[in-house]
Design an enzyme around this catalytic site. Structure first.
Site, short mmCIF file in Angstrom:
data_model
loop_
_atom_site.label_atom_id
_atom_site.label_comp_id
_atom_site.label_asym_id
_atom_site.label_seq_id
_atom_site.Cartn_x
_atom_site.Cartn_y
_atom_site.Cartn_z
CG PHE A 5 -1.87 1.15 0.87
CD1 PHE A 5 -3.30 1.49 0.54
CD2 PHE A 5 -2.38 2.29 2.46
CE1 PHE A 5 -3.72 2.52 0.64
CE2 PHE A 5 -2.75 3.01 2.51
CZ PHE A 5 -3.61 3.32 0.95
CG ASP B 18 3.37 -1.86 6.51
OD1 ASP B 18 3.14 -1.56 7.42
OD2 ASP B 18 3.61 -0.77 5.47
CG HIS C 36 -1.25 -6.41 5.04
ND1 HIS C 36 -1.25 -6.98 3.91
CD2 HIS C 36 -2.31 -5.54 4.78
CE1 HIS C 36 -1.63 -6.12 2.95
NE2 HIS C 36 -2.04 -5.08 3.98
CD GLN D 256 -8.58 0.67 6.05
OE1 GLN D 256 -7.85 -0.25 6.48
NE2 GLN D 256 -9.32 0.74 5.18
CE LYS E 70 -4.71 -3.09 6.80
NZ LYS E 70 -5.43 -1.94 6.20
NE ARG F 140 1.81 18.36 26.15
CZ ARG F 140 0.89 18.46 25.40
NH1 ARG F 140 0.25 17.52 24.88
NH2 ARG F 140 -0.39 20.03 25.75
CE1 TYR G 268 -0.76 23.39 26.84
CE2 TYR G 268 -0.91 24.37 29.16
CZ TYR G 268 -1.64 23.74 27.94
OH TYR G 268 -2.80 23.22 27.87
NE ARG H 110 -3.59 12.84 23.39
CZ ARG H 110 -3.41 14.80 23.44
NH1 ARG H 110 -1.82 15.11 23.43
NH2 ARG H 110 -4.38 15.32 23.45
#
Ligand SMILES: Cc1ncc(COP(=O)(O)O)c(C=O)c1O
Length: 414
Positions: free
Chosen positions: A97, A168, A171, A194, A197, A226, A233, A243
């Site tokens: 992909f 990767d 799959h 996704q 999957k 962070r 901050y 996230r």
């Protein structure tokens, strides 16, 4: 005489649907409602994503997991965490992909393609070796369709050249290589959740690793740069908010409960179908080396050699679909043939390297052959069904083979 093809007016082999996807139930409902009522919908204060990260990582042989918004971002974050810099080269397969290679460009680095093996559809370690230059910094092997790539060979190359390996594993949930889980074989791995999957929360992804330093870098990039000891901050590295939300974490925890059982079912059915189909001339299901101790069958893939089978792939697909068997030809082009690579439309990335790159000239004969004329895909949810479902697919393929002359004549007219 063979019964007439459904494509030519005969009766289809099958008129019932296969298992639908996604599979969900009371566990998803319970966790989602609990999250809703808790009012803690974000990862920072909820418990679902944190629980999922731990459980998923452990199931995949790792101490550490960092959940993110999708598998594309997971790859990019892993590359940034590995310290990839502008013009560094990252070796990727051409048959995968888009994200496997686009994530490299979005890390301002150069994807270098190494061809796949024609039988396993996975990165060929000899092609990897040949693609290495002084600029190479990383390799992204894809466990294509859910069959682990040859990680022993790839890790040996990486060790020799001091390269980072990012699996990767989009799959490969639950897949095994020499009885070790995919996701624990390289330095880091990226998974996708996704919709299509093997386990899903609509969108989502995770990075797994056993390396504390890399995990800390991924965690920081996932969370606006962070640091665990810094002020709220205070932002240390360029990044963003990647996230995953708590509703997705809730669904993923429930999906994870099903993963082991579903993976066993897919693997059993996939192996059975491969044995049935490989009896036919010109049909080559994805070859499974002994190293693959569990295939997660995100896809069941085969090559059809049109000359030996007696009809071209495009006609075989149409005929199978008419018999009630959902399938497709998969990717239309290997990645270097995509307009983005041919035209180098890289946006703000690679401002200097772009001029010297030319993706038009290189040759990837195996990837090109399967894209252009040989590959057929069947999707994972089909393999959650019964053995009788596999028999229907095998019977449909046999029927297509027996009618190959009529099908060839049809395809000349079409
Ligand atoms: C091989 C491969 N890598 C990466 C991805 C990217 O995952 P996502 O869609 O979650 O961004 C996919 C998803 O389709 C994929 O198939």
């Amino acid at each position: 005489m063979a019964p007439k093809l459904a494509l030519l007016g005969g009766t289809p082999v099958r008129n019932q649907p296969f298992t639908s996807w996604p599979v969900f139930g009371k566990t998803e409902e319970r966790r989602l409602l609990r999250t809703l009522r808790s009012g803690q919908w974000g990862r920072l204060h909820g418990t679902e994503v944190a629980e999922f990260e731990n459980r998923f990582a452990v199931m995949h042989g790792c101490r550490l997991g960092i959940a993110v918004v999708n598998g594309t971002v997971a790859l990019r974050i892993a590359l940034l965490a590995a310290g990839i810099r502008e013009e560094d080269e990252v070796i990727v397969p051409p048959y995968t992909f888009f994200s496997t290679a686009s994530s490299v460009i979005e890390a301002n680095a150069v994807p270098v393609f190494a061809d796949i093996d024609l039988d396993t559809f996975n990165l060929d370690p000899r092609a990897v070796e040949a693609a290495i230059t002084p600029r190479t910094r990383a390799i992204i092997p894809v466990h294509f369709a859910g069959q682990p790539a040859d990680l022993n060979a790839i890790m040996a190359i990486a060790r020799k050249r001091k390269l980072t390996v990012i699996e990767d594993a989009a799959h490969a949930h639950g897949a095994m290589y020499r009885n070790r889980p995919a996701g624990s074989l390289g330095h880091m791995a990226s998974f996708s959740f996704q919709s299509s999957k093997n386990m899903s929360s609509g969108e989502g992804g995770i990075i797994t690793t056993n390396n504390g330093r890399l995990a800390e870098a991924c965690r920081s990039i996932q969370n606006c740069g962070r640091s665990p000891t810094g002020l709220w901050y205070e932002h240390h590295v360029i990044s963003g908010n990647y996230r995953l939300g708590e509703f997705q974490g809730a669904v993923l925890n429930a999906q994870l409960d099903r993963l082991e059982g579903q993976t066993q079912t897919r693997d059993r059915n996939g192996q059975y179908l491969a044995a049935e189909l490989s009896r036919l001339p010109g049909i080559h299901p994805q070859k499974r080396p002994g190293d693959c101790t569990r295939h997660s069958y995100h896809l069941f893939m085969l090559r059809v050699d049109g000359r030996k089978f007696g009809a071209p792939r495009v006609a075989v697909i149409k005929a199978l679909q008419a018999e009630g068997i959902p399938c497709s030809g998969g990717y239309g082009y290997s990645l270097p043939r995509q307009p983005m690579f041919r035209n180098k439309t890289f946006g703000p990335y690679l401002p200097n390297a772009s001029a010297r790159l030319n993706y038009r000239k290189d040759s990837y004969p195996n990837s090109d052959l399967i894209c252009r004329e040989q590959c057929i895909w069947f999707e994972q949810s089909i393999f959650l069904g019964r053995r009788a479902d596999m028999d229907d697919i095998a019977r449909a393929m046999e029927k297509v083979y027996e009618n190959r002359e009529a099908l060839k004549a049809w395809s000349r007219r079409a």
